[in-house]
Design a protein around this motif. Structure first.
Motif, PDB file in Angstrom:
ATOM      1  N   TYR A  36     -30.090 -16.653 -44.051  1.00  0.00           N
ATOM      2  CA  TYR A  36     -29.836 -18.512 -43.101  1.00  0.00           C
ATOM      3  C   TYR A  36     -30.904 -18.021 -42.710  1.00  0.00           C
ATOM      4  N   ASP A  37     -30.043 -16.535 -41.832  1.00  0.00           N
ATOM      5  CA  ASP A  37     -31.978 -16.074 -40.917  1.00  0.00           C
ATOM      6  C   ASP A  37     -33.509 -16.825 -41.372  1.00  0.00           C
ATOM      7  N   GLU A  38     -33.352 -15.916 -42.277  1.00  0.00           N
ATOM      8  CA  GLU A  38     -34.563 -15.258 -42.700  1.00  0.00           C
ATOM      9  C   GLU A  38     -35.581 -16.989 -42.066  1.00  0.00           C
ATOM     10  N   PHE A  39     -34.650 -17.686 -42.265  1.00  0.00           N
ATOM     11  CA  PHE A  39     -35.509 -19.238 -42.887  1.00  0.00           C
ATOM     12  C   PHE A  39     -35.490 -20.042 -41.199  1.00  0.00           C
ATOM     13  N   ALA A  40     -34.659 -18.772 -40.446  1.00  0.00           N
ATOM     14  CA  ALA A  40     -34.751 -19.468 -39.136  1.00  0.00           C
ATOM     15  C   ALA A  40     -36.205 -18.353 -38.018  1.00  0.00           C
ATOM     16  N   VAL A  41     -36.463 -16.893 -38.773  1.00  0.00           N
ATOM     17  CA  VAL A  41     -37.577 -15.985 -38.336  1.00  0.00           C
ATOM     18  C   VAL A  41     -38.963 -16.898 -39.113  1.00  0.00           C
ATOM     19  N   GLU A  42     -38.726 -17.255 -39.776  1.00  0.00           N
ATOM     20  CA  GLU A  42     -39.888 -17.667 -40.767  1.00  0.00           C
ATOM     21  C   GLU A  42     -40.168 -18.777 -39.988  1.00  0.00           C
ATOM     22  N   GLU A  43     -39.774 -19.896 -39.463  1.00  0.00           N
ATOM     23  CA  GLU A  43     -39.804 -20.616 -38.368  1.00  0.00           C
ATOM     24  C   GLU A  43     -40.471 -20.586 -37.646  1.00  0.00           C
ATOM     25  N   ALA A  44     -40.098 -19.690 -36.594  1.00  0.00           N
ATOM     26  CA  ALA A  44     -39.981 -19.248 -35.666  1.00  0.00           C
ATOM     27  C   ALA A  44     -41.151 -18.460 -35.597  1.00  0.00           C
ATOM     28  N   ILE A  45     -42.208 -17.940 -36.828  1.00  0.00           N
ATOM     29  CA  ILE A  45     -43.349 -16.991 -36.501  1.00  0.00           C
ATOM     30  C   ILE A  45     -44.779 -18.225 -36.919  1.00  0.00           C
ATOM     31  N   GLN A  46     -44.172 -18.737 -38.448  1.00  0.00           N
ATOM     32  CA  GLN A  46     -45.078 -20.080 -37.875  1.00  0.00           C
ATOM     33  C   GLN A  46     -45.174 -21.084 -37.088  1.00  0.00           C
ATOM     34  N   LEU A  47     -44.240 -21.395 -36.237  1.00  0.00           N
ATOM     35  CA  LEU A  47     -44.656 -22.782 -34.756  1.00  0.00           C
ATOM     36  C   LEU A  47     -45.385 -21.467 -34.052  1.00  0.00           C
ATOM     37  N   ARG A  48     -44.991 -20.334 -34.147  1.00  0.00           N
ATOM     38  CA  ARG A  48     -45.888 -19.786 -33.230  1.00  0.00           C
ATOM     39  C   ARG A  48     -46.968 -19.430 -33.669  1.00  0.00           C
ATOM     40  N   ASP A  49     -47.631 -19.222 -34.400  1.00  0.00           N
ATOM     41  CA  ASP A  49     -49.037 -19.021 -35.160  1.00  0.00           C
ATOM     42  C   ASP A  49     -49.461 -20.687 -34.846  1.00  0.00           C
ATOM     43  N   LYS A  50     -48.607 -22.124 -35.034  1.00  0.00           N
ATOM     44  CA  LYS A  50     -49.739 -22.772 -35.335  1.00  0.00           C
ATOM     45  C   LYS A  50     -49.643 -23.040 -33.405  1.00  0.00           C
ATOM     46  N   ILE A  51     -48.522 -23.071 -32.572  1.00  0.00           N
ATOM     47  CA  ILE A  51     -48.634 -23.672 -31.189  1.00  0.00           C
ATOM     48  C   ILE A  51     -49.020 -22.718 -30.380  1.00  0.00           C
ATOM     49  N   LYS A  52     -49.472 -21.924 -30.622  1.00  0.00           N
ATOM     50  CA  LYS A  52     -49.818 -20.292 -29.837  1.00  0.00           C
ATOM     51  C   LYS A  52     -47.955 -20.301 -28.829  1.00  0.00           C
TER      52      LYS A  52
END
Lengths: 260, 325
Positions: A36-52
């Motif tokens: 389940y943490d993999e989904f959290a990691v992926e979300e964090a990376i996507q948001l980091r890339d999108k919002i900086k």
């Protein structure tokens, strides 16, 4: 936007349980990043890339958990915070103390705008730490989140929380907030080879419990006994025509098992 | 006497059975139990609710309703329960391990400075000492833990504990004033199915299908059988991944953990991840064409056959049996 991702290293799903005096024998157990943490990691990376901004992976555990943190760093997290405990301390810890330690580490290294985590760890299935971290930090939170829509300015979000019967509660959050990820939030990426190489160079801050003003004796519970489930006796297997099978099943469910 | 506050939920106007199991588990061990419930449903059905919770030994039924509680609001629930708990001098907060309780109780444990034992299958109250047994690694082993002190927060897996004979005494009804401010607001409930089948995690009977069901529309033969015996409908991960059923129906490691009296697995091979979610079911029935399928090793009763033939026949047999009484 500064994002923290709380991750746990758990035994692999296929683990055969062998017990010792202090619970699961970890010798020979393959450890993984909690699914389940993999989904959290992926979300964090996507948001980091999108919002900086920055995505920081945070984990509590003995030395071995660095491997799970490296997986998250290889996927794309920028830096890490390791709350390091000994195997002896780990055996005494409970959700309360783990959440308190994570909250203290986050306060020290923060402030964070968003704290992500998997909704539950597959070893203790407690679904407790994300809510407890939120409470210790007095933050809004949403759990079992299957969809997260973050505003372009990175200040608010709508979380879709999966509940019974396939329904979803829609929850409005103003950051900073804690979000616990459910399966289906996204499709976690695999770490690339360059990612794995880079992960080795990424910085990981280390704290022990004492540095966070805590000790394993802060745990609210003690673990008294570990046991394996009783062996189940072999069942009955029927052969025949569909009607015969149905009759056999219904007869046994009524007269022997007494569940119908 | 140790005082316990038990959070209960209502569905279709009735207190859910799992909540009654929790009340009985504590009242039968000598705790003074008060029940608390939220929302318009609790207010509208307070008299009936007080009767059934009282029947299991609860002395009080505390209801809390306001215009803000059309949906579950974790912040209001947590603040109101924490205030009630402190003011009432309770030692134990308990509830059935439902989707809502799994969300709410950790917040309360943190707020009450209490330890938490979620999804327990055994709870022992001896004097002022509380211990609880819970599954680890999806039931591969069990741990018994003991609270060092009160307060203690504990949730109990549905369908594990028995309900007692109705005492015939209704609980006294009282009101709790909602407190706290909203940090995270639930603004809508989308996609509620409105079907009357029980929730998977609390269902007493479940019938599930795997990839052998071949298509989403074929679930109607499973549903037909489910409706005859009042069962919930589940699916294996293989069926969900193939798009034949939504993830909300998935039983197993990355889906729901269920604990019914009767679990009927149709065309499910029995991967370890599926077994993780259902192996504590009291009676397991497997219907599969492959006699080598691992599910047969876990099943109490196995039928080697095609689910498309056996399930409709089974539905008919159930109908015959239940109409005969």
């Amino acid at each position: 936007m500064k994002i923290a991702v709380l991750v746990k290293q758990t035994p692999d799903t296929e683990t055969k349980a062998k017990l010792g005096a202090n619970g699961l024998e970890t010798n020979g157990v393959k450890f993984i990043l909690n699914p389940y943490d993999e989904f959290a990691v992926e979300e964090a990376i996507q948001l980091r890339d999108k919002i900086k901004g920055e995505a920081v992976v945070v984990s509590l555990g003995p030395d071995r958990v660095i491997e799970a943190m490296r997986t998250a760093l290889a996927m794309g997290c920028d830096t890490g915070i390791h709350v390091k405990v000994s195997d002896e301390e780990l055996k005494k810890l409970d959700s309360f103390t783990v959440a308190k330690a994570l909250a203290e580490a986050l306060k020290k290294q923060g402030p964070f705008d968003l704290i992500l985590a998997g909704k539950q760890a597959i070893d203790d299935d407690a679904l407790a730490v994300p809510q407890m971290v939120a409470e210790f930090m007095e933050l809004p939170r949403a759990t079992v989140v299957a969809k997260l829509t973050v505003s372009d300015d990175g200040k608010t979000a709508k979380a879709h929380r999966a509940v019974e019967g396939g329904a979803e509660e829609i929850i409005e959050l103003t950051f900073p907030a804690v979000v616990a990820a459910h399966k289906g939030l996204n499709t976690p990426r695999y770490a690339s080879l360059p990612g794995i190489m880079k992960a080795k160079q990424k910085k990981v801050e280390v704290f022990d419990l004492a540095a966070l003003g805590l000790s394993a004796d802060n745990a609210k519970v003690t673990y008294e006994k570990y046991e394996l489930p009783p062996e189940k006796a072999a069942g009955k297997v029927f052969k025949g025509t569909p009607q015969e099978l149905a009759q056999q099943l219904v007869q046994h469910l009524r007269n022997e098992a007494k569940v119908i | 006497m140790t005082k316990a506050l038990v959070f209960v939920e209502l569905k279709n106007g009735n207190v859910k059975k799992a909540g009654l199991e929790t009340i009985h588990a504590l009242s039968s061990q000598g705790a003074e139990v008060h029940a608390i419930a939220f929302g318009p449903e609790a207010a509208a059905h307070a008299a009936e609710a007080a009767k059934v919770v009282g029947g299991q030994g609860a002395k009080k039924f505390i209801k809390c309703d306001s215009v803000d509680l059309k949906f579950y609001q974790s912040d209001i629930y947590a603040a109101t329960i924490a205030d009630t708990f402190k003011a009432g001098g309770y030692s134990i907060l308990a509830g059935a391990a439902s989707t809502l309780v799994k969300d709410l109780f950790p917040t309360l444990a943190a707020r009450l400075d209490a330890g938490i034992a979620p999804d327990c299958i055994e709870v022992k109250l001896e004097g002022s000492s509380l211990s609880a047994k819970r599954p680890m690694l999806a039931g591969k082993y069990f741990v018994t833990l003991k609270f060092k002190a009160f307060p203690a927060v504990v949730s109990i897996r549905p369908n594990v504990m028995a309900i007692g004979a109705d005492s015939g005494t209704a609980a006294e009804v009282s009101d709790a004033t909602p407190s706290g401010s909203i940090r995270a607001k639930t603004v809508d409930l989308a996609g509620a199915s409105g079907n009357s089948r029980p929730d998977l995690t609390e269902a007493d009977r479940i019938i599930s299908a795997g990839r052998a069901i071949k298509a989403a529309e074929n679930f109607k033969i499973i549903e037909a059988c489910a409706d005859v015996i009042g069962a919930a409908v589940g699916a294996s991960r293989a069926a969900v991944d193939a798009g034949m059923a939504p993830h909300s129906m998935q039983v197993g490691q990355t889906g729901k953990t269920v604990n019914p009296s009767l679990y009927i697995a149709c065309g499910i091979s029995g991967a370890i991840q599926h077994l993780a979610g259902m192996k504590t079911s009291k009676v397991i029935v497997a219907i599969n064409t492959d006699p080598e399928a691992p599910i047969f090793q876990k099943a109490d009763y196995g039928a080697i056959g095609d689910l498309f033939e056996v399930v409709p026949a089974l539905t008919e047999e159930f109908k015959k049996l239940l109409s005969a009484g």
